[in-house]
Enzyme design. Structure first.
Site, PDB file in Angstrom:
ATOM      1  N   GLU A  88       4.536   6.271   0.688  1.00 24.07           N
ATOM      2  CA  GLU A  88       5.380   5.634   1.690  1.00 24.07           C
ATOM      3  C   GLU A  88       6.817   5.508   1.214  1.00 24.07           C
ATOM      4  O   GLU A  88       7.086   5.424   0.011  1.00 24.07           O
ATOM      5  CB  GLU A  88       4.866   4.224   2.005  1.00 24.07           C
ATOM      6  CG  GLU A  88       3.549   4.188   2.722  1.00 24.07           C
ATOM      7  CD  GLU A  88       3.053   2.769   2.935  1.00 24.07           C
ATOM      8  OE1 GLU A  88       1.856   2.585   3.104  1.00 24.07           O
ATOM      9  OE2 GLU A  88       3.890   1.834   2.922  1.00 24.07           O
ATOM     10  N   CYS A 101      13.887   2.855   0.079  1.00 21.35           N
ATOM     11  CA  CYS A 101      12.932   2.414  -0.937  1.00 21.35           C
ATOM     12  C   CYS A 101      11.905   3.522  -1.097  1.00 21.35           C
ATOM     13  O   CYS A 101      11.228   3.893  -0.127  1.00 21.35           O
ATOM     14  CB  CYS A 101      12.260   1.121  -0.496  1.00 21.35           C
ATOM     15  SG  CYS A 101      10.997   0.535  -1.639  1.00 21.35           S
ATOM     16  N   CYS A 108      -1.368   2.972  -7.543  1.00 21.25           N
ATOM     17  CA  CYS A 108      -0.855   2.220  -8.691  1.00 21.25           C
ATOM     18  C   CYS A 108      -2.037   1.670  -9.481  1.00 21.25           C
ATOM     19  O   CYS A 108      -3.056   1.301  -8.891  1.00 21.25           O
ATOM     20  CB  CYS A 108       0.042   1.070  -8.207  1.00 21.25           C
ATOM     21  SG  CYS A 108       0.788   0.095  -9.543  1.00 21.25           S
ATOM     22  N   CYS A 112      -1.891  -5.684  -9.440  1.00 21.65           N
ATOM     23  CA  CYS A 112      -1.382  -6.968  -8.955  1.00 21.65           C
ATOM     24  C   CYS A 112      -2.182  -7.410  -7.723  1.00 21.65           C
ATOM     25  O   CYS A 112      -2.319  -6.641  -6.762  1.00 21.65           O
ATOM     26  CB  CYS A 112       0.100  -6.862  -8.622  1.00 21.65           C
ATOM     27  SG  CYS A 112       1.112  -6.403 -10.055  1.00 21.65           S
ATOM     28  N   CYS A 115      -0.941  -7.137  -3.884  1.00 23.44           N
ATOM     29  CA  CYS A 115      -0.270  -5.897  -3.476  1.00 23.44           C
ATOM     30  C   CYS A 115      -1.244  -4.891  -2.878  1.00 23.44           C
ATOM     31  O   CYS A 115      -2.292  -4.591  -3.470  1.00 23.44           O
ATOM     32  CB  CYS A 115       0.434  -5.292  -4.695  1.00 23.44           C
ATOM     33  SG  CYS A 115       1.360  -3.785  -4.312  1.00 23.44           S
ATOM     34  N   LEU A 211       8.269 -10.663 -11.213  1.00 25.55           N
ATOM     35  CA  LEU A 211       7.824 -11.784 -12.051  1.00 25.55           C
ATOM     36  C   LEU A 211       6.667 -12.544 -11.399  1.00 25.55           C
ATOM     37  O   LEU A 211       5.569 -12.593 -11.929  1.00 25.55           O
ATOM     38  CB  LEU A 211       9.012 -12.709 -12.316  1.00 25.55           C
ATOM     39  CG  LEU A 211       8.812 -13.797 -13.361  1.00 25.55           C
ATOM     40  CD1 LEU A 211       8.518 -13.192 -14.721  1.00 25.55           C
ATOM     41  CD2 LEU A 211      10.043 -14.694 -13.436  1.00 25.55           C
ATOM     42  N   ASN A 286       4.440 -10.473   2.242  1.00 24.74           N
ATOM     43  CA  ASN A 286       3.938  -9.700   3.369  1.00 24.74           C
ATOM     44  C   ASN A 286       2.420  -9.741   3.288  1.00 24.74           C
ATOM     45  O   ASN A 286       1.819  -9.102   2.416  1.00 24.74           O
ATOM     46  CB  ASN A 286       4.420  -8.244   3.292  1.00 24.74           C
ATOM     47  CG  ASN A 286       5.830  -8.081   3.790  1.00 24.74           C
ATOM     48  OD1 ASN A 286       6.175  -8.549   4.861  1.00 24.74           O
ATOM     49  ND2 ASN A 286       6.653  -7.421   2.998  1.00 24.74           N
ATOM     50  N   CYS A 329       4.334  -3.083   1.482  1.00 23.19           N
ATOM     51  CA  CYS A 329       4.367  -1.742   0.900  1.00 23.19           C
ATOM     52  C   CYS A 329       2.957  -1.325   0.540  1.00 23.19           C
ATOM     53  O   CYS A 329       2.202  -2.076  -0.071  1.00 23.19           O
ATOM     54  CB  CYS A 329       5.245  -1.756  -0.353  1.00 23.19           C
ATOM     55  SG  CYS A 329       5.276  -0.180  -1.202  1.00 23.19           S
TER      56      CYS A 329
END
Length: 338
Positions: A88, A101, A108, A112, A115, A211, A286, A329
């Site tokens: 994306e 972006c 990934c 996290c 996410c 962070l 989000n 994202c």
């Protein structure tokens, strides 16, 4: 086969000469590449050279699978595919120019918990030219120049450091898109050895740190990377970076309701960053249904901001771009894979 977008001009010159063609043709080809054109679309290139190029190389531009366009501010969210993978990008319009972006990996592996990008793990790294292709296709689609880049899409840029480094040099090149170092921002979740290296390699590129928590116990639970590189290593690395480069670091702090948005979190965050050349970018989450986390109300974000500013920490709340086209994202990619 070589992706021509992976090559710097001198590398393309070597390829052209190896095909027994004059060196000056490389610059002509390069100009077409950065107009987002495939080999057959290069009008002033002899057909013989085009055929030679197609035997040993290709131009890897992603297919546009889906575009969400905001009726509020013109933000365009792209779902791209490179055959085997989906990624994306987000094109945003600002008063200072257009920004994009971009993703640096398909998926990934950082894990996290809030996410969407990491839910299905890592498929593979993107090459320098594949990252560049995201920008060129957005410019092809909009007909507008892009002047600012943030590497905050799918993936962890420092987990793909060599390819990201070459991409940065390509995009900054006068022969390429000629985007200034200070118009580029790279975000990392905190791979400490690469923060030190980045400070040496790219002193003028902006650095952002994801962070999201003010202490190790809470950050361990939210961000597995903290078990490898704790705050006791990360924060000193950030201080070394600012001292070495004289550049301010941005700390990204995603506000998650009832997780990291309490008064004590703000106080602890202010203590952690005290005295550093930095600012905090608060990001109301989000929400992604697969994670189970909720976002904070705007009023709470403003209260959190005021608490940090009272402690001397410059703080902003990220402007919501494309608010009507939803999704964190990685969300479009996640929907496609399901």
């Amino acid at each position: 086969m070589t992706n021509l977008l992976d090559l710097q001009l001198n590398e393309l010159e070597e390829l052209i000469v190896s095909l027994n063609e004059p060196k000056f043709r490389a610059k002509q080809v390069y100009d077409w590449l950065y107009k987002g054109k495939d080999i057959d679309e290069m009008k002033n290139i002899p057909s013989g050279l085009k055929e030679k190029l197609k035997e040993v190389s290709y131009v890897s531009l992603p297919e546009i699978e889906r575009v969400q366009v905001s009726s509020l501010d013109g933000t365009r969210k792209y779902l791209y595919s490179y055959g085997d993978i989906a990624i994306e990008s987000v094109f945003m319009k600002y008063k200072f120019g257009n920004s994009i972006c971009v993703s640096t990996q398909a998926g990934c592996r950082m894990g996290c918990r809030f996410c969407a990008s990491t839910i299905n793990g890592l498929d593979r790294n993107l090459s320098p030219g594949e990252i560049m292709g995201e920008i060129l296709q957005a410019m092809n689609d909009t007909g507008e120049r892009i002047s600012h880049i943030v590497l905050m899409g799918t993936g962890e840029p420092f987990d793909n450091y060599e390819n990201v480094s070459k991409f940065l040099r390509l995009v900054n090149s006068k022969e390429g898109l000629n985007i200034g170092w200070r118009n580029i921002t790279v975000s990392t979740c905190g791979l400490v050895p690469y923060i030190d290296r980045f400070g040496d390699d790219f002193r003028e590129v902006n650095l952002a740190i994801s962070l999201h928590e003010p202490n190790d116990e809470k950050r361990n639970a939210l961000m597995p990377v903290n078990r490898s590189y704790s705050l006791s290593e990360l924060i000193p690395a950030c201080r070394r970076y600012t001292e070495k480069t004289g550049r301010r670091i941005t700390f990204e702090y995603t506000l998650v309701k009832a997780v990291n948005d309490r008064d004590c979190d703000a106080q602890e965050l202010a203590s952690l960053l005290k005295g550093m050349l930095c600012h905090v970018n608060l990001i109301p989450l989000n929400a992604v249904k697969e994670t189970g986390f909720s976002t904070v109300e705007k009023a709470r974000a403003l209260e959190f901001q005021k608490m940090l500013e009272k402690k001397g920490i410059p703080t902003t709340i990220r402007r919501e771009m494309g608010d009507d086209i939803d999704a964190a994202c990685g969300q479009l990619r996640l929907e496609k894979n399901h």
